[in-house]
Scaffold this motif. Structure first.
Motif, PDB file in Angstrom:
ATOM      1  N   VAL A  19       0.850  -1.050  -0.012  1.00 51.84           N
ATOM      2  CA  VAL A  19       0.112   0.070   0.070  1.00 51.84           C
ATOM      3  C   VAL A  19       0.934   1.261   0.031  1.00 51.84           C
ATOM      4  N   LEU A  20       1.846   1.162   1.002  1.00 52.37           N
ATOM      5  CA  LEU A  20       2.903   2.452   0.762  1.00 52.37           C
ATOM      6  C   LEU A  20       3.628   2.566  -0.469  1.00 52.37           C
ATOM      7  N   ASN A  21       3.941   1.635  -1.053  1.00 51.97           N
ATOM      8  CA  ASN A  21       4.611   1.678  -2.571  1.00 51.97           C
ATOM      9  C   ASN A  21       3.531   2.231  -3.423  1.00 51.97           C
ATOM     10  N   ALA A  22       2.355   1.694  -3.428  1.00 55.10           N
ATOM     11  CA  ALA A  22       1.187   2.463  -4.529  1.00 55.10           C
ATOM     12  C   ALA A  22       0.845   3.927  -3.975  1.00 55.10           C
ATOM     13  N   SER A  23       1.269   4.199  -2.924  1.00 53.93           N
ATOM     14  CA  SER A  23       1.192   5.641  -2.270  1.00 53.93           C
ATOM     15  C   SER A  23       2.333   6.717  -2.508  1.00 53.93           C
ATOM     16  N   ARG A  24       3.309   5.838  -2.881  1.00 52.10           N
ATOM     17  CA  ARG A  24       4.709   6.813  -2.843  1.00 52.10           C
ATOM     18  C   ARG A  24       4.443   8.148  -3.406  1.00 52.10           C
ATOM     19  N   GLU A  25       3.928   8.157  -4.875  1.00 48.51           N
ATOM     20  CA  GLU A  25       4.052   9.404  -5.435  1.00 48.51           C
ATOM     21  C   GLU A  25       2.981  10.490  -4.651  1.00 48.51           C
ATOM     22  N   HIS A  26       2.066   9.879  -4.355  1.00 47.08           N
ATOM     23  CA  HIS A  26       0.515  10.427  -3.383  1.00 47.08           C
ATOM     24  C   HIS A  26       1.359  11.268  -2.314  1.00 47.08           C
ATOM     25  N   LEU A  27       2.203  10.590  -1.640  1.00 47.37           N
ATOM     26  CA  LEU A  27       2.697  11.002  -0.280  1.00 47.37           C
ATOM     27  C   LEU A  27       3.814  12.205  -0.385  1.00 47.37           C
ATOM     28  N   ALA A  28       4.462  12.067  -1.466  1.00 49.10           N
ATOM     29  CA  ALA A  28       5.861  12.764  -1.614  1.00 49.10           C
ATOM     30  C   ALA A  28       5.474  14.256  -1.210  1.00 49.10           C
ATOM     31  N   PRO A  29       4.562  14.905  -1.678  1.00 45.75           N
ATOM     32  CA  PRO A  29       4.416  16.287  -1.337  1.00 45.75           C
ATOM     33  C   PRO A  29       4.472  16.529   0.176  1.00 45.75           C
ATOM     34  N   TRP A  30       3.915  15.632   0.867  1.00 43.39           N
ATOM     35  CA  TRP A  30       3.718  15.898   2.390  1.00 43.39           C
ATOM     36  C   TRP A  30       4.392  15.037   3.335  1.00 43.39           C
ATOM     37  N   ASP A  31       5.572  14.225   2.795  1.00 46.92           N
ATOM     38  CA  ASP A  31       6.532  13.285   3.623  1.00 46.92           C
ATOM     39  C   ASP A  31       7.880  14.023   3.581  1.00 46.92           C
ATOM     40  N   THR A 124      -0.039  20.489  10.111  1.00 45.18           N
ATOM     41  CA  THR A 124      -0.466  20.471   8.646  1.00 45.18           C
ATOM     42  C   THR A 124       0.689  21.616   7.814  1.00 45.18           C
ATOM     43  N   LEU A 125       1.068  20.992   6.741  1.00 48.44           N
ATOM     44  CA  LEU A 125       1.549  22.091   5.968  1.00 48.44           C
ATOM     45  C   LEU A 125       0.440  23.066   5.567  1.00 48.44           C
ATOM     46  N   LEU A 126       1.021  24.248   5.465  1.00 51.92           N
ATOM     47  CA  LEU A 126       0.039  25.611   5.238  1.00 51.92           C
ATOM     48  C   LEU A 126      -1.074  25.494   4.144  1.00 51.92           C
ATOM     49  N   HIS A 127      -0.572  24.564   3.062  1.00 50.25           N
ATOM     50  CA  HIS A 127      -1.300  24.254   1.716  1.00 50.25           C
ATOM     51  C   HIS A 127      -2.100  22.999   1.842  1.00 50.25           C
ATOM     52  N   ASN A 128      -2.040  22.522   2.848  1.00 50.00           N
ATOM     53  CA  ASN A 128      -2.594  21.096   3.087  1.00 50.00           C
ATOM     54  C   ASN A 128      -4.075  21.221   3.656  1.00 50.00           C
ATOM     55  N   GLU A 129      -4.884  21.789   2.593  1.00 50.50           N
ATOM     56  CA  GLU A 129      -6.527  22.066   3.060  1.00 50.50           C
ATOM     57  C   GLU A 129      -7.175  20.959   3.353  1.00 50.50           C
ATOM     58  N   ARG A 130      -6.946  19.725   2.722  1.00 50.46           N
ATOM     59  CA  ARG A 130      -7.660  18.507   2.841  1.00 50.46           C
ATOM     60  C   ARG A 130      -7.395  18.080   4.485  1.00 50.46           C
ATOM     61  N   SER A 131      -5.996  18.033   4.768  1.00 48.43           N
ATOM     62  CA  SER A 131      -5.681  17.672   6.105  1.00 48.43           C
ATOM     63  C   SER A 131      -6.420  18.539   7.408  1.00 48.43           C
ATOM     64  N   GLN A 132      -6.209  20.060   6.907  1.00 45.92           N
ATOM     65  CA  GLN A 132      -6.731  20.729   7.906  1.00 45.92           C
ATOM     66  C   GLN A 132      -8.542  20.467   8.169  1.00 45.92           C
ATOM     67  N   ARG A 133      -9.023  20.230   6.951  1.00 46.30           N
ATOM     68  CA  ARG A 133     -10.695  20.010   6.974  1.00 46.30           C
ATOM     69  C   ARG A 133     -10.746  18.741   7.955  1.00 46.30           C
ATOM     70  N   VAL A 134     -10.027  17.598   7.696  1.00 47.88           N
ATOM     71  CA  VAL A 134      -9.972  16.343   8.566  1.00 47.88           C
ATOM     72  C   VAL A 134      -9.850  16.829   9.933  1.00 47.88           C
ATOM     73  N   LEU A 135      -9.010  17.654  10.560  1.00 54.03           N
ATOM     74  CA  LEU A 135      -8.733  17.869  11.882  1.00 54.03           C
ATOM     75  C   LEU A 135      -9.862  18.773  12.275  1.00 54.03           C
ATOM     76  N   VAL A 136     -10.525  19.666  11.486  1.00 55.69           N
ATOM     77  CA  VAL A 136     -11.455  20.773  12.080  1.00 55.69           C
ATOM     78  C   VAL A 136     -12.877  19.842  12.190  1.00 55.69           C
ATOM     79  N   LYS A 137     -12.902  19.178  11.434  1.00 56.59           N
ATOM     80  CA  LYS A 137     -14.026  18.011  11.217  1.00 56.59           C
ATOM     81  C   LYS A 137     -14.141  17.382  12.420  1.00 56.59           C
TER      82      LYS A 137
END
Length: 177
Positions: A19-31, A124-137
């Motif tokens: 799963v991690l390898n399938a997510s590698r490109e997706h996670l790169a900007p946040w890791d 969260t990174l300043l531009h990671n609005e999705r993660s911020q929404r998860v937290l606020v929710k």
């Protein structure tokens, strides 16, 4: 869709590595930038063995019986602080479907009941609005800005800091009158 969290185990390493390898490109900007060994089963076996020694409470996110990511209570401090930091990731197949929100909600329940914590923090990174929404929710409130907080994608980057206390969490659990 059934979403659950359960404690991470060494037996999860093969599926988690896939799963991690399938997510590698997706996670790169946040890791952080990772050594190539991180992406191997041996590397993940070492990562999991290390995290199981603490001071963390590591979990996997399971969707319909399959691992879809991880969620952790990191840097656990007991005593008068009773606090930790939250970290999570979800595979790109499951993003935008409420999986992270449900996993964080379940982990907060464990943090404040089973693990008897007082406070959970997340950044969260300043531009990671999705993660911020998860937290606020989930009832987190933004309380600060940490300049050059973590080295993400090879650069020291600013993060917004969020927190929730057990009192705030309990208030959200009370039925509306």
């Amino acid at each position: 869709m059934s979403v659950a969290v359960r404690p991470l185990a060494l037996a999860d390493v093969p599926e988690l590595t896939t799963v991690l390898n399938a997510s590698r490109e997706h996670l790169a900007p946040w890791d952080p930038i990772r050594d190539e060994s991180f992406w191997t089963e041996d590397g993940q076996r070492q990562v999991v063995a290390d995290v199981l020694r603490g001071p963390a409470l590591p979990y996997v996110i399971v969707v319909d019986g399959a691992i879809a990511g991880r969620v952790n209570l990191n840097n656990l401090v007991r005593g008068p602080f009773q606090s930790c930091s939250l970290g999570y990731w979800v595979s790109p197949v499951h993003t935008g479907k409420g999986v992270a929100s449900q996993a964080v909600a379940q982990l907060l329940r464990l943090a404040f009941t089973e693990h008897e914590l007082h406070r959970v923090e997340a950044g969260t990174l300043l531009h990671n609005e999705r993660s911020q929404r998860v937290l606020v929710k989930n009832g987190f409130e933004r309380f600060g800005l940490a300049p050059r907080y973590l080295k993400i994608a090879g650069e020291w980057q600013d993060h917004y800091l969020f927190q929730i206390t057990v009192e705030n969490w309990l208030e959200r659990q009370a039925p509306s009158a």
